[in-house]
Each structure stands twice: as structure tokens, then as C-alpha cells.
Scaffold this motif. Sequence first.
Motif, PDB file in Angstrom:
ATOM      1  N   ARG A 183      10.374  10.937   5.915  1.00  0.00           N
ATOM      2  CA  ARG A 183       9.797  12.171   5.386  1.00  0.00           C
ATOM      3  C   ARG A 183       8.279  12.180   5.491  1.00  0.00           C
ATOM      4  O   ARG A 183       7.681  13.187   5.872  1.00  0.00           O
ATOM      5  CB  ARG A 183      10.225  12.357   3.933  1.00  0.00           C
ATOM      6  N   HIS A 184       7.648  11.058   5.170  1.00  0.00           N
ATOM      7  CA  HIS A 184       6.197  11.046   5.059  1.00  0.00           C
ATOM      8  C   HIS A 184       5.481  10.523   6.308  1.00  0.00           C
ATOM      9  O   HIS A 184       4.312  10.852   6.524  1.00  0.00           O
ATOM     10  CB  HIS A 184       5.773  10.208   3.850  1.00  0.00           C
ATOM     11  N   GLN A 185       6.161   9.709   7.119  1.00  0.00           N
ATOM     12  CA  GLN A 185       5.502   9.123   8.281  1.00  0.00           C
ATOM     13  C   GLN A 185       6.280   9.326   9.576  1.00  0.00           C
ATOM     14  O   GLN A 185       5.863   8.840  10.624  1.00  0.00           O
ATOM     15  CB  GLN A 185       5.263   7.621   8.039  1.00  0.00           C
ATOM     16  N   HIS A 186       7.412  10.014   9.493  1.00  0.00           N
ATOM     17  CA  HIS A 186       8.265  10.239  10.660  1.00  0.00           C
ATOM     18  C   HIS A 186       8.594   8.916  11.365  1.00  0.00           C
ATOM     19  O   HIS A 186       8.635   8.827  12.589  1.00  0.00           O
ATOM     20  CB  HIS A 186       7.591  11.203  11.650  1.00  0.00           C
ATOM     21  N   ASP A 187       8.833   7.890  10.546  1.00  0.00           N
ATOM     22  CA  ASP A 187       9.084   6.535  11.046  1.00  0.00           C
ATOM     23  C   ASP A 187      10.542   6.182  10.788  1.00  0.00           C
ATOM     24  O   ASP A 187      10.995   6.139   9.644  1.00  0.00           O
ATOM     25  CB  ASP A 187       8.161   5.543  10.336  1.00  0.00           C
ATOM     26  N   THR A 188      11.306   5.920  11.851  1.00  0.00           N
ATOM     27  CA  THR A 188      12.726   5.604  11.720  1.00  0.00           C
ATOM     28  C   THR A 188      13.022   4.124  11.984  1.00  0.00           C
ATOM     29  O   THR A 188      14.173   3.746  12.169  1.00  0.00           O
ATOM     30  CB  THR A 188      13.555   6.462  12.695  1.00  0.00           C
ATOM     31  N   ILE A 189      12.002   3.291  12.006  1.00  0.00           N
ATOM     32  CA  ILE A 189      12.198   1.870  12.274  1.00  0.00           C
ATOM     33  C   ILE A 189      13.067   1.238  11.190  1.00  0.00           C
ATOM     34  O   ILE A 189      13.086   1.693  10.042  1.00  0.00           O
ATOM     35  CB  ILE A 189      10.826   1.155  12.332  1.00  0.00           C
ATOM     36  N   CYS A 190      13.815   0.209  11.554  1.00  0.00           N
ATOM     37  CA  CYS A 190      14.612  -0.547  10.587  1.00  0.00           C
ATOM     38  C   CYS A 190      13.693  -1.015   9.461  1.00  0.00           C
ATOM     39  O   CYS A 190      12.614  -1.578   9.708  1.00  0.00           O
ATOM     40  CB  CYS A 190      15.282  -1.735  11.261  1.00  0.00           C
ATOM     41  N   PRO A 200       0.804  -1.234   0.000  1.00  0.00           N
ATOM     42  CA  PRO A 200       0.000   0.000   0.000  1.00  0.00           C
ATOM     43  C   PRO A 200       0.835   1.280   0.000  1.00  0.00           C
ATOM     44  O   PRO A 200       0.305   2.347  -0.316  1.00  0.00           O
ATOM     45  CB  PRO A 200      -0.829  -0.117   1.291  1.00  0.00           C
ATOM     46  N   THR A 201       2.124   1.188   0.323  1.00  0.00           N
ATOM     47  CA  THR A 201       2.971   2.386   0.308  1.00  0.00           C
ATOM     48  C   THR A 201       3.325   2.806  -1.110  1.00  0.00           C
ATOM     49  O   THR A 201       3.770   3.932  -1.331  1.00  0.00           O
ATOM     50  CB  THR A 201       4.285   2.148   1.084  1.00  0.00           C
ATOM     51  N   GLY A 202       3.163   1.902  -2.078  1.00  0.00           N
ATOM     52  CA  GLY A 202       3.541   2.201  -3.452  1.00  0.00           C
ATOM     53  C   GLY A 202       5.020   2.004  -3.738  1.00  0.00           C
ATOM     54  O   GLY A 202       5.485   2.283  -4.851  1.00  0.00           O
ATOM     55  N   LEU A 203       5.775   1.485  -2.763  1.00  0.00           N
ATOM     56  CA  LEU A 203       7.202   1.285  -2.938  1.00  0.00           C
ATOM     57  C   LEU A 203       7.546  -0.078  -3.555  1.00  0.00           C
ATOM     58  O   LEU A 203       8.704  -0.360  -3.825  1.00  0.00           O
ATOM     59  CB  LEU A 203       7.929   1.430  -1.588  1.00  0.00           C
ATOM     60  N   GLY A 204       6.552  -0.900  -3.764  1.00  0.00           N
ATOM     61  CA  GLY A 204       6.790  -2.173  -4.436  1.00  0.00           C
ATOM     62  C   GLY A 204       7.441  -3.236  -3.583  1.00  0.00           C
ATOM     63  O   GLY A 204       8.153  -4.096  -4.107  1.00  0.00           O
ATOM     64  N   HIS A 205       7.211  -3.211  -2.266  1.00  0.00           N
ATOM     65  CA  HIS A 205       7.787  -4.250  -1.410  1.00  0.00           C
ATOM     66  C   HIS A 205       7.167  -5.611  -1.695  1.00  0.00           C
ATOM     67  O   HIS A 205       7.796  -6.632  -1.472  1.00  0.00           O
ATOM     68  CB  HIS A 205       7.597  -3.892   0.066  1.00  0.00           C
ATOM     69  N   TRP A 206       5.911  -5.615  -2.163  1.00  0.00           N
ATOM     70  CA  TRP A 206       5.308  -6.869  -2.596  1.00  0.00           C
ATOM     71  C   TRP A 206       4.187  -6.576  -3.584  1.00  0.00           C
ATOM     72  O   TRP A 206       3.651  -5.475  -3.663  1.00  0.00           O
ATOM     73  CB  TRP A 206       4.772  -7.690  -1.420  1.00  0.00           C
ATOM     74  N   GLN A 233      16.834   4.687   0.291  1.00  0.00           N
ATOM     75  CA  GLN A 233      15.792   5.468  -0.387  1.00  0.00           C
ATOM     76  C   GLN A 233      14.441   5.289   0.312  1.00  0.00           C
ATOM     77  O   GLN A 233      13.724   6.251   0.561  1.00  0.00           O
ATOM     78  CB  GLN A 233      15.682   5.041  -1.851  1.00  0.00           C
ATOM     79  N   HIS A 234      14.112   4.037   0.627  1.00  0.00           N
ATOM     80  CA  HIS A 234      12.828   3.771   1.268  1.00  0.00           C
ATOM     81  C   HIS A 234      12.817   4.262   2.715  1.00  0.00           C
ATOM     82  O   HIS A 234      11.784   4.713   3.218  1.00  0.00           O
ATOM     83  CB  HIS A 234      12.515   2.283   1.201  1.00  0.00           C
ATOM     84  N   ARG A 235      13.966   4.162   3.374  1.00  0.00           N
ATOM     85  CA  ARG A 235      14.067   4.670   4.743  1.00  0.00           C
ATOM     86  C   ARG A 235      13.789   6.173   4.766  1.00  0.00           C
ATOM     87  O   ARG A 235      13.036   6.669   5.617  1.00  0.00           O
ATOM     88  CB  ARG A 235      15.453   4.378   5.311  1.00  0.00           C
ATOM     89  N   ARG A 236      14.361   6.922   3.807  1.00  0.00           N
ATOM     90  CA  ARG A 236      14.124   8.364   3.729  1.00  0.00           C
ATOM     91  C   ARG A 236      12.655   8.668   3.432  1.00  0.00           C
ATOM     92  O   ARG A 236      12.092   9.649   3.944  1.00  0.00           O
ATOM     93  CB  ARG A 236      15.038   8.982   2.660  1.00  0.00           C
ATOM     94  N   PHE A 237      12.014   7.820   2.638  1.00  0.00           N
ATOM     95  CA  PHE A 237      10.588   7.998   2.335  1.00  0.00           C
ATOM     96  C   PHE A 237       9.761   7.928   3.613  1.00  0.00           C
ATOM     97  O   PHE A 237       8.894   8.782   3.857  1.00  0.00           O
ATOM     98  CB  PHE A 237      10.135   6.915   1.351  1.00  0.00           C
ATOM     99  N   PHE A 238      10.015   6.911   4.441  1.00  0.00           N
ATOM    100  CA  PHE A 238       9.221   6.742   5.656  1.00  0.00           C
ATOM    101  C   PHE A 238       9.525   7.832   6.686  1.00  0.00           C
ATOM    102  O   PHE A 238       8.637   8.264   7.424  1.00  0.00           O
ATOM    103  CB  PHE A 238       9.463   5.364   6.255  1.00  0.00           C
TER     104      PHE A 238
END
Length: 207
Positions: free
Chosen positions: A76-83, A28-34, A69-74
Motif C-alpha cells: 500500500r505505502h511503497q508498492h513493494d511486493t518482495i517477500c 524505521p518503518t514503525g512496524l517493530g521488526h527490530w 499485515q506487514h506485506r499489505r503495508f508495504f
Amino acid sequence: SIQEGGTTMLVIDEITQFRQSGDRDGDPTGLGHWVSMAFWGQGGLTTRVVTGYNPCLNKLKESGTTYQQHRRFFIRHQHDTICLQTRFQRDFISQLKEWRDAGERLVVCIDANQHIYHGRLGKELTDQEGLNLVEPVHATTGVHIGPTFFRGSKPIDGVWVSKDLHVTNAAVLPVGHGVGDHRMFVLDITNETFVGDRNPAIQRLQH
């Protein structure tokens, strides 16, 4: 700039007629994880094939790797720094459980970027109290998969299936026999357990 990562799937030949039209369930994030495809069979039977990509861990924060790249996305958009690997496993397993709870049979193909037998992801996929999936190569041959990346030393790619699917044969081809630098998996699954007893319709040529 280059956008790293992503997943895709392709289905051909007779099985296409069982493809659930309009089903585009993916990350659902649009990042293509699956990404996934559902196939409708006889008597309401549904089998879903899922392809997932767990980004390879990289600690260089300014790099252009998929992980960063995906870490920076999360951030920026969700303030999520989780691994990112922890997040992938959490979200991916949750989605698989949702499909399984809905009664769907699963074929799960993953570039896990961690040991498929000893890593957290592989263990959660085969957890008997959870998804309870099976790694079919070992199940059918009795042999554990070796390295799956051409420069690797351990199996980081795998396929898992739910126990209500009958896999008659499973194999992993040598490097170079598929697309890219990872080994290709081949599975034979019976039509009866994948889409039920209904045989594919024969398409007559129009003269």
C-alpha cells in the motif's frame, strides 16, 4: 482488529546508568521488526543490544498474520511486493553492518522463524567476510541449540554476539521457564568487554 508482531526491550538495575540517553534506534518503518539500546562505556566503548523479529512466512493473503499485515503495508505505502522475510534480512543486516562499521559491539537477539544454523539469516550473521558474529551457546558449550518453540522441531530463535564481547556462560532454558511459548536465553558477558573497566556507581541512600 489486532495488530500482530512487534519487539520491545527492558533494561534494569546497574546497567541502566550506561544507557545512551535519547537513543531509540529501531525499525524505521514503525512496524517493530527490530528495536535496540546502546550502552556507552569507558573510552568511547559502545555496546548495542538488538532485538529482532522476522515474521513467520504465511501465504494466505487475506489472513491477519504478522507476515500478511506487514506485506499489505508495504504494498500500500511503497508498492513493494518482495517477500517479507527477504526484506527483513536485507534491511536488518544492513542496519547491523552500519552499527558495526561505527565501531559498536553487538548483542543480537532474534526470533528468526527459520533454522538459525542452516537458514539464510543465521549464515549471514556469522559470515566471516561480513558481520562475523558468534552464536555463544554453541561456542561455550560445544552443543547446538535444539528446538526453541514449544511445538517446534528446530531452533528458530538465537542470540549472536560480536567477537570483542567475552561471554563466560550461555544457556537456553526449557520451555515454560520464561515468558511466552519460546525458550529463554541467558548470557553472562563481562562488564569489562560490555562497558569497559568502569564499575557502576554506588547510589547512596539519602537520610
